[in-house]
Design a protein around this motif. Structure first.
Motif, PDB file in Angstrom:
ATOM      1  N   VAL A 182       9.973  16.804   0.513  1.00 27.18           N
ATOM      2  CA  VAL A 182       9.597  15.610   1.266  1.00 27.18           C
ATOM      3  C   VAL A 182      10.713  14.572   1.205  1.00 27.18           C
ATOM      4  N   ASN A 189      10.707  11.840   3.612  1.00 27.84           N
ATOM      5  CA  ASN A 189      10.234  10.602   4.207  1.00 27.84           C
ATOM      6  C   ASN A 189       8.741  10.697   4.454  1.00 27.84           C
ATOM      7  N   ILE A 190       8.057   9.591   4.385  1.00 23.72           N
ATOM      8  CA  ILE A 190       6.638   9.648   4.719  1.00 23.72           C
ATOM      9  C   ILE A 190       6.273   8.542   5.694  1.00 23.72           C
ATOM     10  N   ASN A 191       5.253   8.824   6.463  1.00 23.43           N
ATOM     11  CA  ASN A 191       4.726   7.839   7.395  1.00 23.43           C
ATOM     12  C   ASN A 191       3.231   7.754   7.161  1.00 23.43           C
ATOM     13  N   PHE A 192       2.789   6.578   6.792  1.00 24.18           N
ATOM     14  CA  PHE A 192       1.387   6.411   6.469  1.00 24.18           C
ATOM     15  C   PHE A 192       0.841   5.260   7.306  1.00 24.18           C
ATOM     16  N   THR A 193       0.111   5.597   8.340  1.00 25.32           N
ATOM     17  CA  THR A 193      -0.427   4.573   9.223  1.00 25.32           C
ATOM     18  C   THR A 193      -1.943   4.634   9.214  1.00 25.32           C
ATOM     19  N   VAL A 229       0.839  -1.194   0.000  1.00 26.92           N
ATOM     20  CA  VAL A 229       0.000   0.000   0.000  1.00 26.92           C
ATOM     21  C   VAL A 229       0.877   1.247   0.000  1.00 26.92           C
ATOM     22  N   LYS A 230       0.808   1.989  -1.067  1.00 26.19           N
ATOM     23  CA  LYS A 230       1.582   3.233  -1.151  1.00 26.19           C
ATOM     24  C   LYS A 230       0.642   4.358  -1.538  1.00 26.19           C
ATOM     25  N   PRO A 231       0.597   5.402  -0.732  1.00 25.30           N
ATOM     26  CA  PRO A 231      -0.348   6.476  -1.004  1.00 25.30           C
ATOM     27  C   PRO A 231       0.140   7.384  -2.129  1.00 25.30           C
ATOM     28  N   SER A 232      -0.786   7.949  -2.851  1.00 27.31           N
ATOM     29  CA  SER A 232      -0.404   9.012  -3.777  1.00 27.31           C
ATOM     30  C   SER A 232      -1.027  10.303  -3.278  1.00 27.31           C
ATOM     31  N   TYR A 233      -0.341  11.404  -3.485  1.00 31.70           N
ATOM     32  CA  TYR A 233      -0.771  12.657  -2.883  1.00 31.70           C
ATOM     33  C   TYR A 233      -0.154  13.831  -3.631  1.00 31.70           C
ATOM     34  N   ILE A 234      -0.712  14.974  -3.443  1.00 36.28           N
ATOM     35  CA  ILE A 234      -0.176  16.176  -4.082  1.00 36.28           C
ATOM     36  C   ILE A 234       0.238  17.171  -3.010  1.00 36.28           C
ATOM     37  N   MET A 235       1.499  17.584  -3.024  1.00 34.75           N
ATOM     38  CA  MET A 235       2.001  18.509  -2.010  1.00 34.75           C
ATOM     39  C   MET A 235       1.963  19.953  -2.500  1.00 34.75           C
ATOM     40  N   PRO A 236       1.826  20.878  -1.549  1.00 31.76           N
ATOM     41  CA  PRO A 236       1.969  22.284  -1.912  1.00 31.76           C
ATOM     42  C   PRO A 236       3.424  22.531  -2.345  1.00 31.76           C
TER      43      PRO A 236
END
Lengths: 130, 130
Positions: free
Chosen positions: B111, B113-117, B99-106
């Motif tokens: 970025v 590192n990411i933490n997705f819990t 599971v890897k999130p996709s997202y759009i940053m301002p």
DNA sequence: AACTAATTGCAACATTGTTGCGATATTATT
DNA sequence: AATAATATCGCAACAATGTTGCAATTAGTT
């Protein structure tokens, strides 16, 4: 039912949240009002504010716990599923209210809540790094 | 350079990770080997394993710190940016490697590192809830 | 002003993690 | 196999963070 009271300490804490654009730890808050009330009181106030959905709790990548004021949009039910950004340099945590991840879950999991924290350099520190 | 050693304690910790499908806290690990070594030793072993990329550290929504073995795919460089699932009932943390999130940053954020819990009910607890 | 219950302060405790240092054990070397 | 070098360990002590019980205080109500 419980009726919340407006005490000096609670007002002081709320005032701090009002002034701050970033998320704050218990210690950071307490330092600003240690002459107003006890350390334990700050813990209890934060607990209540989280319970009343006035403040939300954020756990950093390191495990650091911070709190930030909730921004309620209209009268809608408030959801905390927005992203947070944790700056590696200044250690500030900012709410990215508009960043929402999309993802695909395996079957048989029921997702109730998500925590999406990104770390790196915030705009401020990115600029001062050049 | 440092040459890592294979000590009884380290072997014991690795064995525990080998047997466990879920992420474990320092306390959970120590309980299983308290006759083998000291509490501090477990902390130090975990630190080293994280440093050597053999284990990765996960922080729960509550701030609970857990560790899980890394699954290295081929010889590629290992990235920890996969998601974790934290079950509200049994409190177990599972790695969702895919599971890897996709997202759009301002703009203006870097970025690293990411933490997705995600939290909710795991397949086990979901079933036993019916 | 008196009442009720929410809130506070204090002291004590629990948990989690860290550090310094002398002792021990593992690995490489002779 | 004995030795040397140093990674690792155990212990004690400390630090930070959070929790709990209970009596005292205080905000909001009547």
């Amino acid at each position: 039912m419980k009726t919340a009271r407006n005490t000096t300490a609670k007002t002081a804490v709320l005032e701090i949240f009002g002034k701050s654009k970033i998320a704050l730890s218990h210690t950071e808050i307490y330092k600003q009002i240690e002459d107003v009330c006890d350390r334990v009181t700050v813990y209890r106030i934060l607990d209540r504010l989280v319970n009343d959905d006035i403040v939300h709790k954020i756990v950093d990548l390191d495990g650091t716990v911070k709190y930030a004021k909730c921004h309620h949009h209209a009268q809608r039910v408030h959801i905390h599923n927005h992203a947070h950004f944790s700056c590696e340099k200044c250690l500030e945590i900012t709410c990215l209210e508009n960043v929402k991840p999309s993802y695909i879950m395996p079957h048989n999991y029921k997702v109730n809540n998500i925590n999406f924290t990104l770390s790196g350099l915030c705009p401020n520190c990115l600029n001062s790094n050049i």
